[in-house]
Design a protein around this motif. Structure first.
Motif, mmCIF file in Angstrom:
data_model
loop_
_atom_site.group_PDB
_atom_site.id
_atom_site.type_symbol
_atom_site.label_atom_id
_atom_site.label_comp_id
_atom_site.label_asym_id
_atom_site.label_seq_id
_atom_site.Cartn_x
_atom_site.Cartn_y
_atom_site.Cartn_z
ATOM 1 N N LEU B 29 0.836 -1.204 0.000
ATOM 2 C CA LEU B 29 0.000 0.000 0.000
ATOM 3 C C LEU B 29 0.867 1.249 0.000
ATOM 4 O O LEU B 29 0.630 2.197 -0.739
ATOM 5 N N ALA B 30 1.936 1.213 0.825
ATOM 6 C CA ALA B 30 2.776 2.405 0.991
ATOM 7 C C ALA B 30 3.472 2.765 -0.315
ATOM 8 O O ALA B 30 3.838 3.919 -0.529
ATOM 9 N N SER B 47 -2.360 4.361 -11.656
ATOM 10 C CA SER B 47 -3.142 5.535 -12.059
ATOM 11 C C SER B 47 -3.608 6.350 -10.854
ATOM 12 O O SER B 47 -3.658 5.836 -9.724
ATOM 13 N N ASP B 48 -3.953 7.610 -11.101
ATOM 14 C CA ASP B 48 -4.490 8.477 -10.047
ATOM 15 C C ASP B 48 -5.707 7.834 -9.401
ATOM 16 O O ASP B 48 -5.905 7.897 -8.187
ATOM 17 N N PHE B 49 -6.539 7.228 -10.263
ATOM 18 C CA PHE B 49 -7.770 6.619 -9.784
ATOM 19 C C PHE B 49 -7.496 5.565 -8.707
ATOM 20 O O PHE B 49 -8.125 5.551 -7.656
ATOM 21 N N ILE B 50 -6.481 4.715 -8.995
ATOM 22 C CA ILE B 50 -6.159 3.653 -8.033
ATOM 23 C C ILE B 50 -5.725 4.259 -6.705
ATOM 24 O O ILE B 50 -6.164 3.834 -5.625
ATOM 25 N N VAL B 51 -4.874 5.293 -6.772
ATOM 26 C CA VAL B 51 -4.369 5.896 -5.531
ATOM 27 C C VAL B 51 -5.519 6.511 -4.738
ATOM 28 O O VAL B 51 -5.666 6.267 -3.534
ATOM 29 N N SER B 52 -6.383 7.283 -5.435
ATOM 30 C CA SER B 52 -7.417 7.968 -4.656
ATOM 31 C C SER B 52 -8.443 6.964 -4.115
ATOM 32 O O SER B 52 -8.928 7.106 -2.995
ATOM 33 N N ILE B 53 -8.738 5.918 -4.893
ATOM 34 C CA ILE B 53 -9.743 4.979 -4.388
ATOM 35 C C ILE B 53 -9.161 4.121 -3.270
ATOM 36 O O ILE B 53 -9.855 3.790 -2.307
ATOM 37 N N THR B 54 -7.868 3.807 -3.356
ATOM 38 C CA THR B 54 -7.266 3.035 -2.264
ATOM 39 C C THR B 54 -7.224 3.887 -0.998
ATOM 40 O O THR B 54 -7.488 3.388 0.100
ATOM 41 N N GLY B 55 -6.944 5.175 -1.183
ATOM 42 C CA GLY B 55 -6.956 6.062 -0.024
ATOM 43 C C GLY B 55 -8.317 6.074 0.644
ATOM 44 O O GLY B 55 -8.440 6.051 1.875
ATOM 45 N N LYS B 56 -9.362 6.079 -0.183
ATOM 46 C CA LYS B 56 -10.727 6.056 0.345
ATOM 47 C C LYS B 56 -10.989 4.745 1.091
ATOM 48 O O LYS B 56 -11.548 4.744 2.185
ATOM 49 N N LEU B 213 -2.489 12.781 1.909
ATOM 50 C CA LEU B 213 -3.694 12.253 2.550
ATOM 51 C C LEU B 213 -3.643 10.732 2.611
ATOM 52 O O LEU B 213 -4.072 10.112 3.589
ATOM 53 N N PHE B 214 -3.095 10.132 1.556
ATOM 54 C CA PHE B 214 -2.976 8.685 1.518
ATOM 55 C C PHE B 214 -2.108 8.191 2.670
ATOM 56 O O PHE B 214 -2.495 7.303 3.430
ATOM 57 N N LEU B 274 -12.401 10.141 13.182
ATOM 58 C CA LEU B 274 -11.128 10.462 12.534
ATOM 59 C C LEU B 274 -11.101 9.920 11.113
ATOM 60 O O LEU B 274 -10.620 10.585 10.180
ATOM 61 N N ALA B 275 -11.610 8.699 10.945
ATOM 62 C CA ALA B 275 -11.640 8.103 9.613
ATOM 63 C C ALA B 275 -12.451 8.995 8.674
ATOM 64 O O ALA B 275 -12.042 9.250 7.535
ATOM 65 N N GLY B 276 -13.589 9.484 9.176
ATOM 66 C CA GLY B 276 -14.418 10.372 8.361
ATOM 67 C C GLY B 276 -13.684 11.646 7.999
ATOM 68 O O GLY B 276 -13.800 12.164 6.883
ATOM 69 N N ALA B 277 -12.880 12.153 8.972
ATOM 70 C CA ALA B 277 -12.147 13.391 8.726
ATOM 71 C C ALA B 277 -11.107 13.201 7.629
ATOM 72 O O ALA B 277 -10.768 14.140 6.914
ATOM 73 N N LEU B 278 -10.585 11.996 7.471
ATOM 74 C CA LEU B 278 -9.627 11.748 6.395
ATOM 75 C C LEU B 278 -10.324 11.411 5.094
ATOM 76 O O LEU B 278 -9.781 11.586 4.007
#
Lengths: 519, 364
Positions: B29-30, B47-56, B213-214, B274-278
């Motif tokens: 993940l890191a 891709s950007d998509f993978i990073v942002s969705i994994t962060g979510k 953020l990730f 906290l999870a919601g805040a991220l």
């Protein structure tokens, strides 16, 4: 063609009553004169009370009455005002109005409408006089009251008379009128009295007494209407919660798909309606027919759910909760796939539409009234089924002591399935009622499921009386709070109040006592 | 609560193997944001998509962890944890709205656009302080914690357990949803908050902000995992499991059940906040839909699928169910709700110990 028209004209001429030459005809020529003549003529026509004057005065008011230089009058559509015959419009000019004529017209039209053969028109005329009121109306109104046969119109006339008498000089009649306005108890009567209060310093005490009595009856009516709305909401909650009271309250099975069974019932109503559409004599009765249909469909779905899935999770309430939530999701999506996501229209039959006026001016919508009746009927049916049938007896036996019931020869598995089917079927019947007041859509049930659980928890699990009291209380409290807090905040308040209530009575309003309460 | 649950530590699945898999997954993940920086034609480019969705998903996993701590270990099945998550999200959302400043559509120096639109003259009192980041983060933890404290105190004190507690928590999130939909609450009503510009000086929607953020989410996940696992392995954790399996008996032994449950419920709500805040800065929007009871129960099913009563199971469930959701909603959107409903049924009937249960020995 020309001959035919001529023949028609002659016929009309002959058909005109002999009085055609009387005061009515005598008053007409004035309309073609100067403003003063017109106003006098209008007043005469109004006082005559002849229905034939009505179209002429209306045309005059609308600016559509025309006159020839020789004094003949033309109605819109080019007919002669006096004879009703077709006439030539060329060279005619519009009769003009000034303020004096307009004022005379208003009064005359109001009086003329009072003799109209149509009761609704007479009622409207009475209301118009009530609003415009002048002392001159008093004799006209008294005559009209003596003639009137329709009770509703008569009541309006009496009110209008009171209003007219308030501005007339007769002191005794005024006192009488004030008392009658006070008894009428409407917002308009109150406004009238408040206006009269300033003009009649000698009558202030009488007026104040009347106003106070109006305030009283207005607040009683408001309370009664709120109560009715609350009871109607309560009976919807009752219908939605009764099924839960059986599956959750009696069996202890938490069924999150309960709302979806309600939804199935609503769609069953829709399907029955569509099936009946082609048969004209059956179509008005599709709603009563859909009650058993909705019961059977939801009950079948319930039995299948219990035998197929829930049975394996007895004794694990949290898992049952999650599992049935999943089932609800699947049902919702299945209905969405089959019927589409848009709302389906379920029409109210004619005998359920309209508003009923109760004595005291309380307005009650008929379909809400039917839902209250239906809710009570279903409640009685459920109580009867549990108390007086073999199935009810076996059900109570299994609830009280499953193992001993089994030793007595009761097939507990079958009773479980039937009980669950019964509760689900009631949910289906609730769907029939909801189809009348809510949109029939795949997520119809989700809006009611939480409220229904609140009703059951509040009323006390396992108690039908608790469900009844709980549902009606929640409905009424919601509607009482609504004007102060708005519909959404009222709901939030109720939810918070229930959470606090469970603090004092963790087992609800009607808690079971004794051994059954321990489980 | 039935006693047939898995023991907190997975049986046949050795602790060492578990650790290795976990460390491997975290390292993998890191690396994602770093791989994202590689040129687009590189074989290892992500891709950007993978990073942002994994962060979510990581924030979802933290929420799952919070639910598992309460449900898997203390037997508190909350169907309202989505409310704590959303409250945390709203807290950071208020901060992000304040940071927009005069760049809004109406260009008001202080008031967010929706307030100008609704005719507010000045900031409501409960918006004060949210222009400071530490205050917003404090609120993202404190508000869910306080709410959980009040609800939990009232519920546990009167010994409301099992499904009753579930229904009450569900009613709680439902009530909050209704309340937040109102325009005059001062939280943007129906539309919630969106059009965020920046956080801590970083413009959002840039690779830097995304990676930051990730990594923040990943760090929080590890911290939450460490905290939860040290709680569950302590004596406190043992008492919690005992409460889950036989509440009355623990009470008779002299433990204060109410306090133990309250502690774990409040802690769980804080982690969810906290999870919601991220979550909110990463998806760029927060609206009352986040309070819908469906969201909370979906989060519960992540835990059930992964295997409750094992912290790793909660993470596994959150990632796998959300991966399935992302895949299915693109391939066959109509099938997703059937699949989710089917998951509820299948897991409760056939996999009571979740996916983790497949790898470990069956309980005796």
């Amino acid at each position: 063609m020309k001959n035919l028209l001529l023949a028609l004209g002659v016929l009309l001429w002959l058909a005109l009553p002999a009085r055609a030459q009387d005061a009515f005809t005598a008053a007409l020529p004035g309309l073609a004169g100067g403003f003063g003549d017109i106003a006098t003529s209008v007043e005469q026509l109004g006082a005559l009370g002849d229905p034939r004057a009505l179209p002429i005065l209306r045309a005059l008011q609308a600016g559509q009455l025309q006159k020839h230089a020789d004094g003949r009058l033309l109605l819109p559509g080019n007919t002669d005002a006096a004879t009703g015959q077709p006439a030539d419009a060329s060279g005619a000019e519009t009769v003009r109005l000034n303020n004096r004529v307009r004022q005379a017209l208003r009064g005359a039209l109001g009086r003329l409408q009072l003799v109209s053969p149509d009761a609704a028109e007479r009622g409207a005329a009475a209301e118009a006089i009530f609003r415009s009121r002048s002392a001159e109306d008093v004799p006209t109104l008294q005559a009209a009251i003596a003639r009137e046969t329709d009770a509703g119109v008569k009541a309006k006339l009496v009110l209008a008379l009171a209003a007219a008498q308030l501005v007339a000089p007769d002191e005794e009649a005024k006192r009488d009128a004030i008392a009658r306005l006070g008894a009428a108890g409407t917002v308009e009567a109150r406004a009238l009295l408040i206006e009269a209060r300033a003009a009649n310093p000698t009558l202030v005490t009488a007026i104040d007494i009347s106003i106070a009595s109006i305030e009283r009856s207005l607040s009683i009516r408001r309370a009664a209407e709120t109560l009715f709305q609350g009871l109607s909401l309560g009976s919807v909650l009752l219908l939605a919660a009764l099924g839960l009271a059986v599956t959750f309250g009696v069996m202890g099975v938490i069924n999150m798909a309960h709302g979806e069974f309600v939804m199935l019932g609503a769609y069953a109503t829709f399907m029955v309606q569509e099936a009946c559409r082609g048969i004209p004599w059956l179509a008005p009765w599709s709603l009563p027919l859909s009650v058993p249909a909705a019961f059977l469909i939801a009950a079948a779905a319930g039995a299948a759910l219990e035998r197929g899935l829930i049975r394996h999770l007895y004794g694990r309430p949290l898992e049952t909760l999650l599992m049935t939530f999943g089932v609800g999701m699947i049902l919702q999506q299945a209905v969405r796939t089959i019927f589409g996501a848009q709302n389906r229209e379920v029409a109210s039959p004619a005998w359920m539409q309209g508003t009923l006026m109760l004595p005291g001016g309380i307005a009650v919508t008929q379909n809400r009234l039917w839902i209250i009746v239906f809710g009570i009927a279903v409640l009685l049916l459920v109580i009867a089924a549990i108390r007086f049938t073999r199935f009810g007896l076996e059900m109570r036996a299994v609830v009280q002591n499953r193992r001993i019931a089994a030793t007595m020869g009761i097939r507990t598995g079958r009773v479980d399935a039937l009980t669950f089917a019964f509760g689900s079927g009631i949910a289906g019947m609730a769907g029939v009622a909801l189809s009348q007041i809510d949109n029939v859509s795949p997520n119809l049930g989700t809006g009611y499921i939480i409220d229904s659980f609140m009703v059951v928890v509040f009323g006390g699990v396992g108690s039908l009386a608790g469900t009844l009291v709980g549902a009606l209380t929640l409905g009424v409290v919601n509607k009482v709070l609504e004007p102060y807090a708005g519909a959404v905040l009222a709901k939030v308040f109720v939810l918070v109040a229930i959470m606090l209530f469970i603090q004092r009575r963790p087992r609800g309003l009607f808690a079971l006592k004794g051994r059954a309460a321990e489980s | 609560m039935s006693a047939s649950l898995a023991a907190p530590a997975p049986g046949g699945f050795g602790r060492m193997t578990l650790r290795l898999v976990l460390i491997g997954a975290v390292l993998l993940l890191a690396m994602l944001p770093a791989l994202n920086r590689l040129p687009a034609d590189s074989a290892l480019h992500v891709s950007d998509f993978i990073v942002s969705i994994t962060g979510k998903w990581i924030t979802y996993a933290i929420l799952a962890l919070a639910i598992d701590l309460a449900w898997g270990y203390a037997g508190i099945l909350s169907l309202g944890h989505g409310a704590f998550f959303a409250l945390g999200g709203y807290a950071i959302g208020m901060h992000l709205m304040r940071l927009i400043g005069p760049r809004g559509v109406y260009g008001h120096p202080v008031l967010p656009d929706f307030m100008v639109f609704l005719g507010y003259r000045e900031l409501p009192w409960y918006w004060l302080g949210f222009d400071h980041f530490p205050f917003a983060i404090l609120m993202a933890v404190a508000v869910p914690g306080l709410l959980a404290g009040i609800v939990g105190y009232l519920a546990f004190r009167s010994r409301i357990t099992g499904v009753y507690l579930s229904i009450i928590t569900q009613a709680l999130t439902y009530a909050l949803m209704l309340a937040f939909f109102r325009n005059d609450m001062g939280f943007g009503g129906n539309n919630g908050f969106t059009d965020f510009k920046e956080l801590l000086g970083m413009p959002l929607n840039t690779p830097t902000a995304r990676s930051a953020l990730f990594y923040a989410s990943l760090l929080l996940l590890l911290a939450a995992l460490w905290l939860c696992s040290s709680i569950t392995r302590s004596k406190l954790g043992r008492v919690l499991v005992a409460i889950r399996d036989a509440e009355s008996r623990v009470r008779f032994l002299g433990y204060d059940v109410t306090q133990h449950k309250l502690f774990v419920f409040v802690l769980s709500a804080m982690i969810a906040g906290l999870a919601g805040a991220l979550y909110v800065p990463q998806v760029g929007i927060i609206n009352p839909g986040e309070f819908s009871p469906g969201n909370s129960i979906e989060a519960v099913i992540w835990v059930a699928v992964g295997g409750r009563g094992t912290l790793v199971g909660a993470l596994l469930g959150a990632f796998s169910v959300n991966a399935l959701k992302t895949w299915l909603t693109t391939v066959a959107p109509d099938l997703w709700l059937f699949a989710l409903g089917g998951l509820f049924v299948a897991v409760t009937l056939f996999l009571p110990r979740g996916l983790i249960g497949l790898f470990s020995k069956a309980p005796k």
